[in-house]
Design a protein around this motif. Structure first.
Motif, PDB file in Angstrom:
ATOM      1  N   ALA A  75       0.738  26.004  61.831  1.00 27.59           N
ATOM      2  CA  ALA A  75       1.849  25.802  62.522  1.00 27.59           C
ATOM      3  C   ALA A  75       2.748  24.604  61.860  1.00 27.59           C
ATOM      4  O   ALA A  75       4.000  24.469  62.223  1.00 27.59           O
ATOM      5  N   LEU A  76       1.974  23.951  60.719  1.00 22.81           N
ATOM      6  CA  LEU A  76       2.741  22.890  60.246  1.00 22.81           C
ATOM      7  C   LEU A  76       3.364  23.345  58.811  1.00 22.81           C
ATOM      8  O   LEU A  76       3.916  22.468  58.173  1.00 22.81           O
TER       9      LEU A  76
ATOM     10  N   ASN B 154      13.399  33.800  67.207  1.00 18.00           N
ATOM     11  CA  ASN B 154      12.522  34.076  68.444  1.00 18.00           C
ATOM     12  C   ASN B 154      11.318  33.160  68.153  1.00 18.00           C
ATOM     13  O   ASN B 154      10.297  33.380  67.538  1.00 18.00           O
ATOM     14  N   PRO B 155      11.370  31.953  68.667  1.00 17.57           N
ATOM     15  CA  PRO B 155      10.232  30.955  68.498  1.00 17.57           C
ATOM     16  C   PRO B 155       8.646  31.182  68.719  1.00 17.57           C
ATOM     17  O   PRO B 155       8.368  32.196  69.621  1.00 17.57           O
ATOM     18  N   LEU B 156       7.842  30.501  67.913  1.00 21.08           N
ATOM     19  CA  LEU B 156       6.537  30.808  68.098  1.00 21.08           C
ATOM     20  C   LEU B 156       5.598  29.969  69.210  1.00 21.08           C
ATOM     21  O   LEU B 156       6.229  28.638  69.253  1.00 21.08           O
ATOM     22  N   ILE B 157       4.609  30.219  69.691  1.00 19.95           N
ATOM     23  CA  ILE B 157       3.841  29.131  70.424  1.00 19.95           C
ATOM     24  C   ILE B 157       2.895  28.447  69.441  1.00 19.95           C
ATOM     25  O   ILE B 157       2.320  29.123  68.467  1.00 19.95           O
ATOM     26  N   ILE B 158       2.665  27.053  69.700  1.00 21.16           N
ATOM     27  CA  ILE B 158       1.558  26.384  68.641  1.00 21.16           C
ATOM     28  C   ILE B 158       0.402  26.329  69.634  1.00 21.16           C
ATOM     29  O   ILE B 158       0.456  26.135  70.637  1.00 21.16           O
ATOM     30  N   HIS B 159      -0.817  26.498  68.931  1.00 24.00           N
ATOM     31  CA  HIS B 159      -2.196  26.560  69.848  1.00 24.00           C
ATOM     32  C   HIS B 159      -2.915  25.509  69.173  1.00 24.00           C
ATOM     33  O   HIS B 159      -3.145  25.198  68.138  1.00 24.00           O
ATOM     34  N   VAL B 160      -3.555  24.680  70.240  1.00 25.43           N
ATOM     35  CA  VAL B 160      -4.256  23.393  69.824  1.00 25.43           C
ATOM     36  C   VAL B 160      -5.666  23.674  70.513  1.00 25.43           C
ATOM     37  O   VAL B 160      -5.799  24.491  71.280  1.00 25.43           O
TER      38      VAL B 160
ATOM     39  N   SER C 161      -9.845  25.028  61.306  1.00 24.89           N
ATOM     40  CA  SER C 161      -8.725  24.940  60.438  1.00 24.89           C
ATOM     41  C   SER C 161      -8.212  23.623  60.272  1.00 24.89           C
ATOM     42  O   SER C 161      -7.397  23.255  59.365  1.00 24.89           O
ATOM     43  N   GLY C 162      -8.335  22.715  61.359  1.00 27.38           N
ATOM     44  CA  GLY C 162      -7.942  21.229  61.228  1.00 27.38           C
ATOM     45  C   GLY C 162      -6.359  21.269  61.531  1.00 27.38           C
ATOM     46  O   GLY C 162      -5.696  20.183  61.148  1.00 27.38           O
ATOM     47  N   VAL C 163      -5.549  22.291  62.040  1.00 26.75           N
ATOM     48  CA  VAL C 163      -4.227  22.268  62.120  1.00 26.75           C
ATOM     49  C   VAL C 163      -3.872  23.036  63.491  1.00 26.75           C
ATOM     50  O   VAL C 163      -4.782  24.039  63.782  1.00 26.75           O
ATOM     51  N   PRO C 164      -2.696  22.856  64.075  1.00 27.72           N
ATOM     52  CA  PRO C 164      -2.314  23.665  65.209  1.00 27.72           C
ATOM     53  C   PRO C 164      -2.120  25.138  64.667  1.00 27.72           C
ATOM     54  O   PRO C 164      -1.570  25.366  63.367  1.00 27.72           O
TER      55      PRO C 164
END
Ligand code: TXA
Ligand code: MG
Length: 345
Positions: A45-46, A64-70, A137-140
């Motif tokens: 996501a970054l 159409n925006p995306l959802i970020i998963h944490v 993954s260490g990233v959202p």
């Protein structure tokens, strides 16, 4: 591109088995992952370029925006700003779970991910495979539903294979999704919470925490061409199989009578019926769904895909409105039917 398949038992995850998928995410590739709602098509996501690949693989419009998963509460606050007090209460009550919150975005989130909006949708899934993949993954992870744009969302790895084989780097098979419809989306950028998309966390549950929660009017109506919906995704044709779906809503007997009439009036066509009342019909392909709201939600998208596989041209879906998760089922059914709804009572 050759798509790698990785099978994981959610009840007994060996992190070693997810390392390759995590490397794919880290290096800008795409991995489909199971969540408790539906399968997601994940990318870093970054990384604006990875987000671009997601839009391309789905055939999704870039507005159409995306959802970020944490995978932690800390991350929610790292990627957002100006979080209102009521939003903190909702986060505490419903995360991790089938719930997405829209907040003002931190600068680090690329504009490609949010389609240029000043806000970002954040979700902390409860699915152990999704959590572990995000952690490794260490990233959202930005992840829309892993279907081709416009199609019903995937609730099994087979559905993802049907839509995404050879388009993405890997598909993680973690079994079928428990909730079956996408997360509840709540806009928390205003004075009070507003549901933009209903899901497994219901209006009733939200009102127990924030009594002033409202439902956006787009939830049950189709957006007119000139209207700008708050949730950009809602203006597109959605959840639609190739077959033309009509919702037939009401009590058991009146629904059955109506569907029998419709079958008779459409002789010669291949007809499917989605029955929640376990009704029998001659001259139609029947798929039964659970009569409970939760069960209907879980079965719906798989059934719509199955009707297409069976070559159905018309689908009549029995439905009776209820509260709770019923609102999410109603929202998805009405949209998959493009608004073709017959009330029989
Ligand atoms: O359960 C889910 O939410 C699944 C799983 C994979 O997590 N994801 C999902 O994503 O359903 P997607 O992309 O299929 O749907 C996201 C919806 C879209 O309608 C999009 O327009 C809306 O969320 N959305 C995303 N960011 C938004 C924002 N900043 N403001 C308003 N709506 C937003
Ligand atoms: Mg989707």
């Amino acid at each position: 591109m050759i798509t790698k398949l990785i099978r994981i038992n959610p009840e007994n995850i060996n992190p070693e088995d997810l390392k390759e998928a995590a490397e794919i995410i880290k290096s800008g590739g795409l991995a489909a992952m199971p969540t408790e709602t539906v399968y997601g098509l994940g990318g870093n996501a970054l990384d604006a370029e990875a987000a671009g690949k997601i839009y391309a693989a789905k055939g999704r419009p870039s507005d159409n925006p995306l959802i970020i998963h944490v995978c932690s509460y800390e991350q929610i606050f790292e990627y957002t700003r100006d979080v209102p007090e009521y939003a903190k209460k909702l986060i505490k009550a419903f995360m991790p779970g089938p719930f997405t919150i829209i907040l003002k975005k931190a600068d680090i989130i690329p504009d490609t991910v949010t389609a240029g909006l000043d806000s970002v949708a954040v979700r902390f899934p409860s699915h152990p495979v999704a959590q572990e993949l995000i952690r490794l993954s260490g990233v959202p992870i930005a992840a829309p539903s892993a279907n081709l744009s416009g199609k019903p969302s995937p609730t099994t790895a087979e559905h993802v294979i049907d839509d995404m084989m050879d388009k993405i780097d890997c598909i993680i098979d973690g079994g079928s999704c428990e909730v079956g419809v996408e997360s509840t989306i709540v806009d928390a950028t205003g004075e009070s919470p507003e549901i933009l998309r209903p899901g497994g966390v219901t209006l009733e549950m939200l009102r127990e925490v924030c009594s002033d929660t409202e439902v956006d009017r787009n939830v049950l109506s189709l957006t007119t061409p000139n209207e700008k919906p708050k949730c950009p995704g809602t203006k597109y044709k959605h959840y639609a199989p190739d077959a033309e779906v009509t919702v037939v809503e009401g009590s058991r007997d009146s629904v059955r009578t109506k569907i029998k009439e419709l079958i008779a009036a459409n002789r010669g066509k291949i007809i499917g019926v989605l029955t929640m009342y376990e009704s029998a019909y001659d001259d139609a392909v029947i798929i039964s769904t659970s009569s409970t709201n939760k069960g209907y939600a879980r079965d719906l998208f798989g059934a719509l895909r199955e009707f297409d596989k069976l070559g159905c041209e018309l689908v009549f879906a029995e439905f009776c409105e209820n509260d709770g998760v019923g609102l999410a089922v109603k929202n998805r059914l009405y949209k998959s039917a493009g608004g073709r709804v017959l009330h029989t009572d």
